[in-house]
Write a protein that holds these residues in place. Sequence first.
Motif, PDB file in Angstrom:
ATOM      1  N   ALA A 175     -25.599  75.736 110.389  1.00 20.31           N
ATOM      2  CA  ALA A 175     -25.428  74.477 109.662  1.00 20.31           C
ATOM      3  C   ALA A 175     -23.988  74.310 109.196  1.00 20.31           C
ATOM      4  N   ALA A 176     -23.383  75.397 108.739  1.00 15.33           N
ATOM      5  CA  ALA A 176     -21.990  75.325 108.291  1.00 15.33           C
ATOM      6  C   ALA A 176     -21.076  74.921 109.432  1.00 15.33           C
ATOM      7  N   GLY A 177     -21.290  75.506 110.622  1.00  9.14           N
ATOM      8  CA  GLY A 177     -20.489  75.122 111.779  1.00  9.14           C
ATOM      9  C   GLY A 177     -20.616  73.640 112.074  1.00  9.14           C
ATOM     10  N   GLU A 178     -21.833  73.122 112.003  1.00 13.23           N
ATOM     11  CA  GLU A 178     -22.067  71.696 112.264  1.00 13.23           C
ATOM     12  C   GLU A 178     -21.383  70.824 111.210  1.00 13.23           C
ATOM     13  N   VAL A 179     -21.518  71.203 109.961  1.00 17.19           N
ATOM     14  CA  VAL A 179     -20.935  70.397 108.883  1.00 17.19           C
ATOM     15  C   VAL A 179     -19.403  70.474 108.911  1.00 17.19           C
ATOM     16  N   PHE A 180     -18.852  71.654 109.086  1.00 21.64           N
ATOM     17  CA  PHE A 180     -17.393  71.785 109.132  1.00 21.64           C
ATOM     18  C   PHE A 180     -16.801  71.007 110.301  1.00 21.64           C
ATOM     19  N   THR A 181     -17.456  71.043 111.454  1.00 23.29           N
ATOM     20  CA  THR A 181     -16.905  70.316 112.601  1.00 23.29           C
ATOM     21  C   THR A 181     -17.060  68.810 112.440  1.00 23.29           C
ATOM     22  N   ALA A 182     -18.094  68.375 111.754  1.00 19.51           N
ATOM     23  CA  ALA A 182     -18.302  66.939 111.562  1.00 19.51           C
ATOM     24  C   ALA A 182     -17.437  66.376 110.436  1.00 19.51           C
ATOM     25  N   ALA A 183     -17.322  67.120 109.340  1.00 20.54           N
ATOM     26  CA  ALA A 183     -16.655  66.579 108.150  1.00 20.54           C
ATOM     27  C   ALA A 183     -15.268  67.161 107.907  1.00 20.54           C
ATOM     28  N   GLY A 184     -14.961  68.301 108.522  1.00 19.61           N
ATOM     29  CA  GLY A 184     -13.725  69.001 108.204  1.00 19.61           C
ATOM     30  C   GLY A 184     -13.940  69.879 106.987  1.00 19.61           C
ATOM     31  N   TYR A 185     -13.037  70.819 106.803  1.00 20.63           N
ATOM     32  CA  TYR A 185     -13.209  71.765 105.709  1.00 20.63           C
ATOM     33  C   TYR A 185     -13.183  71.081 104.348  1.00 20.63           C
ATOM     34  N   GLU A 186     -12.210  70.241 104.114  1.00 21.64           N
ATOM     35  CA  GLU A 186     -12.040  69.639 102.781  1.00 21.64           C
ATOM     36  C   GLU A 186     -13.232  68.784 102.372  1.00 21.64           C
ATOM     37  N   ARG A 187     -13.760  67.976 103.274  1.00 19.65           N
ATOM     38  CA  ARG A 187     -14.844  67.051 102.918  1.00 19.65           C
ATOM     39  C   ARG A 187     -16.222  67.705 102.940  1.00 19.65           C
ATOM     40  N   ALA A 188     -16.326  68.848 103.614  1.00 23.44           N
ATOM     41  CA  ALA A 188     -17.615  69.543 103.658  1.00 23.44           C
ATOM     42  C   ALA A 188     -17.940  70.097 102.273  1.00 23.44           C
ATOM     43  N   SER A 189     -19.218  70.109 101.947  1.00 24.56           N
ATOM     44  CA  SER A 189     -19.633  70.692 100.658  1.00 24.56           C
ATOM     45  C   SER A 189     -20.755  71.685 100.898  1.00 24.56           C
ATOM     46  N   MET A 190     -20.896  72.573  99.954  1.00 22.82           N
ATOM     47  CA  MET A 190     -21.968  73.557 100.037  1.00 22.82           C
ATOM     48  C   MET A 190     -23.331  72.858 100.023  1.00 22.82           C
ATOM     49  N   ALA A 191     -23.451  71.776  99.266  1.00 26.06           N
ATOM     50  CA  ALA A 191     -24.717  71.030  99.221  1.00 26.06           C
ATOM     51  C   ALA A 191     -25.044  70.456 100.595  1.00 26.06           C
ATOM     52  N   MET A 192     -24.036  69.913 101.295  1.00 26.94           N
ATOM     53  CA  MET A 192     -24.254  69.366 102.636  1.00 26.94           C
ATOM     54  C   MET A 192     -24.742  70.454 103.587  1.00 26.94           C
ATOM     55  N   ILE A 193     -24.161  71.637 103.462  1.00 25.74           N
ATOM     56  CA  ILE A 193     -24.513  72.750 104.353  1.00 25.74           C
ATOM     57  C   ILE A 193     -25.933  73.230 104.054  1.00 25.74           C
ATOM     58  N   ALA A 194     -26.261  73.385 102.785  1.00 23.01           N
ATOM     59  CA  ALA A 194     -27.614  73.820 102.413  1.00 23.01           C
ATOM     60  C   ALA A 194     -28.645  72.812 102.914  1.00 23.01           C
TER      61      ALA A 194
END
Length: 196
Positions: A20-39
């Motif tokens: 999930a983290a890989g998906e969120v980081f690639t979609a949003a970038g590191y700065e915009r990604a949040s732990m809540a989004m990943i969970a």
Amino acid sequence: MTEATGSKRAQATRAALLSAAGEVFTAAGYERASMAMIAERAGASIGSLYHHFAAKSDLYITVYNEYNRRQQHRSAKAFRTALAAGEEDALRLYIAGARAYLEGCWQERKLARLFLSGNGPAGFGLLSRERFREWLTANATLVNGHTRPLSDMLVLSLTAMSTEAGREVADAPSKAEATRMIDEVLELMGRLYPSS
């Protein structure tokens, strides 16, 4: 619940969080990604996420390290396959590993684009340079026990070419174009140290 069952469940949760983290980081970038989004993407609680990873930066670095581990495995496997087939020329062995690395950049292009862009947490640039130096040392160690050893500067040049080509391959608009790029860069590598 047995300890083994709990351990398997924890491993499955960790794997889901990394995916999930890989998906969120690639979609949003590191700065915009949040732990809540990943969970949320993993279908896990925020508490479970923090149980496995101390911070967003820890999670990002873990995803990066796992990606690098897969790339190193691909390259080493291709190298060993070429060696088992009777190849002894150091450059040809290097090129076999480089092809696997570049094909991995296409297969995991979203992660490759993310990591090769240099975007990440504070200190990520230093970490990626350290990984490059480790990759360089591993490449030199693998190839230089064979015929026609490669100079340190040639290994540096080939590794830098592979890294930069990986960035372009990951951005290719199609698999056919990625394959064309891979073939071309490997052919160029071969020209740097022609057969005697």
